[in-house]
Scaffold this motif. Sequence first.
Motif, PDB file in Angstrom:
ATOM      1  N   ILE A   1      -1.905  -0.938 -13.211  1.00 30.80           N
ATOM      2  CA  ILE A   1      -0.608  -1.135 -12.855  1.00 30.80           C
ATOM      3  C   ILE A   1       0.023  -2.026 -14.009  1.00 30.80           C
ATOM      4  CG2 ILE A   1       0.450  -3.099 -11.364  1.00 30.80           C
ATOM      5  CD1 ILE A   1      -0.235  -0.684  -9.642  1.00 30.80           C
TER       6      ILE A   1
ATOM      7  N   THR B   1       0.753  -1.232   0.158  1.00 31.71           N
ATOM      8  CA  THR B   1       0.042   0.103   0.179  1.00 31.71           C
ATOM      9  C   THR B   1       0.966   1.128   0.129  1.00 31.71           C
ATOM     10  OG1 THR B   1      -0.017  -0.068   2.646  1.00 31.71           O
ATOM     11  CG2 THR B   1      -2.098  -1.141   0.960  1.00 31.71           C
TER      12      THR B   1
ATOM     13  N   PHE C   1      -7.646  -1.466 -11.313  1.00 31.51           N
ATOM     14  CA  PHE C   1      -6.464  -1.369 -10.459  1.00 31.51           C
ATOM     15  C   PHE C   1      -5.204  -2.313 -11.332  1.00 31.51           C
ATOM     16  CE2 PHE C   1      -3.446  -3.286  -7.510  1.00 31.51           C
ATOM     17  CZ  PHE C   1      -2.619  -2.090  -7.325  1.00 31.51           C
TER      18      PHE C   1
ATOM     19  N   MET D   1       2.127   6.105  -6.107  1.00 29.83           N
ATOM     20  CA  MET D   1       2.185   5.878  -7.765  1.00 29.83           C
ATOM     21  C   MET D   1       1.183   7.027  -8.137  1.00 29.83           C
ATOM     22  SD  MET D   1       1.786   2.060  -8.241  1.00 29.83           S
ATOM     23  CE  MET D   1       2.787   1.709  -9.653  1.00 29.83           C
TER      24      MET D   1
ATOM     25  N   ILE E   1       1.723   1.907  -3.579  1.00 32.37           N
ATOM     26  CA  ILE E   1       0.699   2.238  -4.326  1.00 32.37           C
ATOM     27  C   ILE E   1       0.451   3.660  -3.954  1.00 32.37           C
ATOM     28  CG2 ILE E   1      -1.993   2.136  -4.453  1.00 32.37           C
ATOM     29  CD1 ILE E   1      -1.532  -0.852  -4.171  1.00 32.37           C
TER      30      ILE E   1
ATOM     31  N   TRP F   1      -7.494   1.759  -6.949  1.00 35.67           N
ATOM     32  CA  TRP F   1      -7.227   0.880  -5.643  1.00 35.67           C
ATOM     33  C   TRP F   1      -8.140   1.399  -4.500  1.00 35.67           C
ATOM     34  CZ3 TRP F   1      -5.878  -3.506  -4.260  1.00 35.67           C
ATOM     35  CH2 TRP F   1      -5.675  -3.913  -2.780  1.00 35.67           C
TER      36      TRP F   1
ATOM     37  N   ILE G   1      -4.080   5.475 -10.251  1.00 38.90           N
ATOM     38  CA  ILE G   1      -3.857   4.239  -9.845  1.00 38.90           C
ATOM     39  C   ILE G   1      -4.275   4.278  -8.570  1.00 38.90           C
ATOM     40  CG2 ILE G   1      -2.086   2.375  -9.169  1.00 38.90           C
ATOM     41  CD1 ILE G   1      -0.476   3.319 -11.663  1.00 38.90           C
ATOM     42  N   ASN G   2      -4.121   5.187  -7.642  1.00 38.52           N
ATOM     43  CA  ASN G   2      -4.603   5.427  -6.163  1.00 38.52           C
ATOM     44  C   ASN G   2      -6.071   5.195  -6.253  1.00 38.52           C
ATOM     45  OD1 ASN G   2      -2.170   5.452  -4.626  1.00 38.52           O
ATOM     46  ND2 ASN G   2      -2.072   7.716  -5.419  1.00 38.52           N
TER      47      ASN G   2
END
Length: 159
Positions: free
Chosen positions: A151, A122, A147, A128, A125, A136, A132-133
């Motif tokens: 990725i 996490t 996600f 990133m 992530i 997620w 992407i956040n």
Amino acid sequence: MMFLLAVLAVFIGVSIYFYFRAEALQQQLVAAKRDATNAKKESKILFESVAVIARKNEEIVKNRAKLLQENEHAEKFLEVLHPFINNYSVIYTEAIRGKGQLHKITQKCFESYQKGSYRKFTGIIGAMKPHINRAWSGNNIGALVTFTEAIFYDMENPE
């Protein structure tokens, strides 16, 4: 005597009414049982279909990860993603089964692999890109698919 016949007639009338009402309820009960059995069969078939889709998606994710192992940038992140990739079908089916289960089952898979690995995952992530956040943070099946695609797209197309 007349009173007794009237009471007897009322009882007979009520008995006949309840007899036919009970028959109607019996038919409804049989129909409900049949519907429940059919729904159970359909549910089983649908869940088996979802399991097949989850396994196929896991194969796709594993193949994409294999192709990325040559890339140094991606190889480091793939080590962190290892529990996610290897348990993708479990995560997928659990995310479908229950709303808000994505993070919980993912954490369980990571922690069974190695203590503290979910926190590391996490943390990476969080560093990133925002899309992407956001993917997620969804915590559902749609978020999982988005996600995963984000990725791998990010690793396959470094800027």
